[in-house]
Design a protein around this motif. Structure first.
Motif, PDB file in Angstrom:
ATOM      1  N   GLY A 158       0.777  -1.238   0.000  1.00  0.00           N
ATOM      2  CA  GLY A 158       0.000   0.000   0.000  1.00  0.00           C
ATOM      3  C   GLY A 158       0.808   1.287   0.000  1.00  0.00           C
ATOM      4  N   THR A 183      -1.587   6.249   1.244  1.00  0.00           N
ATOM      5  CA  THR A 183      -0.724   5.174   1.736  1.00  0.00           C
ATOM      6  C   THR A 183      -1.287   4.586   3.035  1.00  0.00           C
ATOM      7  OG1 THR A 183       1.260   6.072   0.712  1.00  0.00           O
ATOM      8  CG2 THR A 183       1.604   4.676   2.622  1.00  0.00           C
ATOM      9  N   GLU A 186      -4.331   4.580   4.210  1.00  0.00           N
ATOM     10  CA  GLU A 186      -5.563   3.810   3.977  1.00  0.00           C
ATOM     11  C   GLU A 186      -5.255   2.452   3.360  1.00  0.00           C
ATOM     12  OE1 GLU A 186      -8.473   4.482   5.178  1.00  0.00           O
ATOM     13  OE2 GLU A 186      -7.470   6.242   6.038  1.00  0.00           O
ATOM     14  N   LYS A 187      -4.389   2.483   2.346  1.00  0.00           N
ATOM     15  CA  LYS A 187      -4.072   1.236   1.632  1.00  0.00           C
ATOM     16  C   LYS A 187      -3.351   0.252   2.544  1.00  0.00           C
ATOM     17  CE  LYS A 187      -3.623   2.497  -3.254  1.00  0.00           C
ATOM     18  NZ  LYS A 187      -3.683   1.252  -3.990  1.00  0.00           N
ATOM     19  N   SER A 234      -4.718  -3.499   3.459  1.00  0.00           N
ATOM     20  CA  SER A 234      -4.064  -4.742   3.031  1.00  0.00           C
ATOM     21  C   SER A 234      -3.490  -5.531   4.209  1.00  0.00           C
ATOM     22  CB  SER A 234      -2.970  -4.452   2.001  1.00  0.00           C
ATOM     23  OG  SER A 234      -1.866  -3.858   2.632  1.00  0.00           O
TER      24      SER A 234
END
Ligand code: ADP
Ligand code: ASP
Ligand code: MG
Length: 503
Positions: A161, A178, A180-181, A185
């Motif tokens: 991410g 970044t 959030e991702k 993940s």
């Protein structure tokens, strides 16, 4: 205890912790030990000095010497294959890993071929090429951990991410996306008792989804970015020393481990070469107040150095001088002329030239009486900047002969009269919170150095009250570091004999 009460750790293993089979197995045993009581995310650097070796291969290819480039890569390949063989016990997993590595080496060879034909390489292609170091090491660690019975998932920094701007060679993450991702993940994986094993150093551009790197030493940054995004309890940076030391152990053999230091002190120290950590690597952790611990993979019982916020670090810990750092590979540029100092427009002109050439200033000082500004920059940037300053400030012919370090001055209608430089200098710094506020420390620093007969060429004090830095000749560096370490770090323990080994 239910799983949710488990602490979450982000563990990064540096190149030295993954140097070869023995080191990888030691790192695997550490992960295994922690995995029972905690949720883990593992971040891997490239094995040993793979990144430097990849750079060497690139260099040969750029010169058109494909044979030498391929030889360098085949050495790397031999270490990789040996490591798979000796660390991945499960033969099925080992086979899979070897096949996967084979494909990566195919990609590496195609890039090398292209570079050797073009004799050129863009920062974009360089990042793509360097990313293989981390991809390969991480795939081995993933397979070795799986083989040891742990549930794992291999992820590149981009897959995990981390998305960035397009600054190839030193990418800056786009933080909101970044974060959030990374959460999306990684959290489901650790909640399901799977250990994500993430490539350090490499990420992905937000726009084009291209491979990009976070800059040399960037794996520490990968670890702290992940920790901040998922609110981890602690970051553990596993390396080959017992912690951050009061001086570079290669210069001072009896340097001490610092038990606790603040984020700011650690950032300042890493700027002076301590633990080769990127200063910005601590920012994400500092923002969230997540403690970062430096631990020795080969001596895991030692508590290491704990880096935390200033207030916490002050608890029971002395302020004042904590460490002595130094930075070589730097150079000084001196610019003299009338009305330089005190004339904002004039100084701006100097900064504009530096900005235009993408050159950062490591240290700066000015002398009112002599109307002189001195700048310390990286040594490899000296020639281009001296040439540019002479051209733009002195209106000189841009030719700067490599050997002439002497003042180049002449009458002209600008306010500047002279640009000269020194390329055989180092910066030495004493570091520690609160020391500048403590009267007499600066005096003691300079008299200690003077007693060694060392001439100080330039001085700067940070307003953060965290360091006093000065410039001396390279040849005096080790002597100055030793003398200061003895005066400020060793003296308080008078009962112990002082054993300063000069490198
Ligand atoms: P890694 O491979 O774990 O990323 P690095 O090579 O980046 O490790 O950093 C660890 C090295 O930093 C140590 O082996 C040591 O030689 C060097 N170093 C320089 N200054 C210091 C210091 N003040 N304290 C600890 N290590 C230091
Ligand atoms: N392998 C990269 C380097 O050597 C990144 C890292 O080790 O942190 O710079
Ligand atoms: Mg490192």
């Amino acid at each position: 205890m239910s799983q949710d009460h488990k602490k979450t750790f982000v563990m990064k293993f540096g190149g030295s912790s993954l140097g070869g089979s023995k080191e990888i197995l030691q790192s695997v045993s550490i992960v295994k030990k922690y995995s029972g009581q905690s949720k883990l995310i593992v971040v891997c650097s490239a094995m040993g000095d793979t990144t430097d070796r990849l750079l060497k291969a690139i260099d040969h290819a750029k010169k058109g010497d494909l044979e030498k480039a391929r030889k360098t890569i085949s050495d790397i390949r031999a270490s990789i294959e040996k490591a798979i063989d000796q660390t991945v016990e499960d033969s099925g997993l080992g086979q899979q890993c070897t096949e996967w590595a084979k494909e990566r080496f195919g990609e590496i060879d195609r890039v090398l071929l292209g570079i050797s034909l073009l004799r050129d390489l863009s920062p974009r292609s360089l990042d793509y090429f360097l990313s293989f170091g981390e991809k390969l090491s991480t795939s081995i660690v993933t397979a070795a951990l799986s083989s040891a019975g742990l549930r794992t998932r291999y992820l590149t920094g981009g897959e995990a991410g981390i998305v960035t701007d397009e600054t190839f060679g030193s990418a800056e993450p786009v933080l909101k996306v970044t974060n959030e991702k990374l959460k999306a993940s990684l959290l489901p994986l650790i909640d399901d008792s799977v250990i994500p094993v993430v490539t350090g150093y490499i990420a992905e551009t937000l726009e084009g989804h291209e491979v990009i790197t976070l800059g040399r030493g960037g794996s520490d940054y990968t670890a702290t970015l992940i920790a901040a995004a998922i609110d981890a309890d602690e970051v553990l940076l596993w390396t080959d020393v017992d912690g951050i030391m009061s001086a570079d152990p290669r210069i001072i053999h009896n340097a001490r481990i610092l038990e606790q230091i603040s984020y700011l002190e650690a950032m300042e120290m890493s700027a002076f070469g301590a633990k080769a950590m990127q200063p910005r690597a601590l920012e994400p952790a500092a923002r969230k107040g997540i403690p970062v611990r430096i631990k020795n993979t080969f001596n895991p019982e030692v508590p290491g150095t704990l880096i935390l916020s200033t207030d916490d670090a002050a608890n029971g810990v002395k302020t004042g001088v904590k460490a002595v750092g130094s930075l070589t590979n730097v150079g000084v540029v001196n610019i003299s002329g009338t009305s330089i100092v005190g004339s904002p427009g004039t100084a701006v002109k100097i900064f504009e030239i530096l900005k235009e050439h993408g050159v950062g200033i490591l240290m700066m000082s000015q002398s009112v009486s002599e109307n002189n500004v001195s700048l310390v920059i990286r040594r490899n940037e000296l020639p281009k900047i001296v040439r540019a300053l002479k051209k733009d400030l002195l209106m000189e012919d841009p030719e700067v002969s490599g050997s002439s370090k002497n003042a180049s001055s002449r009458e002209n209608n600008t306010k500047f009269s002279k640009v000269d430089y020194e390329d055989d200098v180092s910066i030495v710094a004493v570091l520690g919170r609160g020391m500048i506020g403590t009267p007499g420390i600066a005096g003691r620093v300079f008299s200690t150095v003077a007693k060694q007969g060392i001439n100080i060429r330039m001085i700067a004090q940070g307003s953060s009250e965290i360091n006093i830095s000065f410039v001396i000749k390279d040849k005096d560096r080790n002597r100055a570091v030793s003398a200061l370490h003895e005066e400020f770090v060793e003296k308080p323990l008078e009962d112990k004999p002082v054993l300063v080994n000069k490198a």
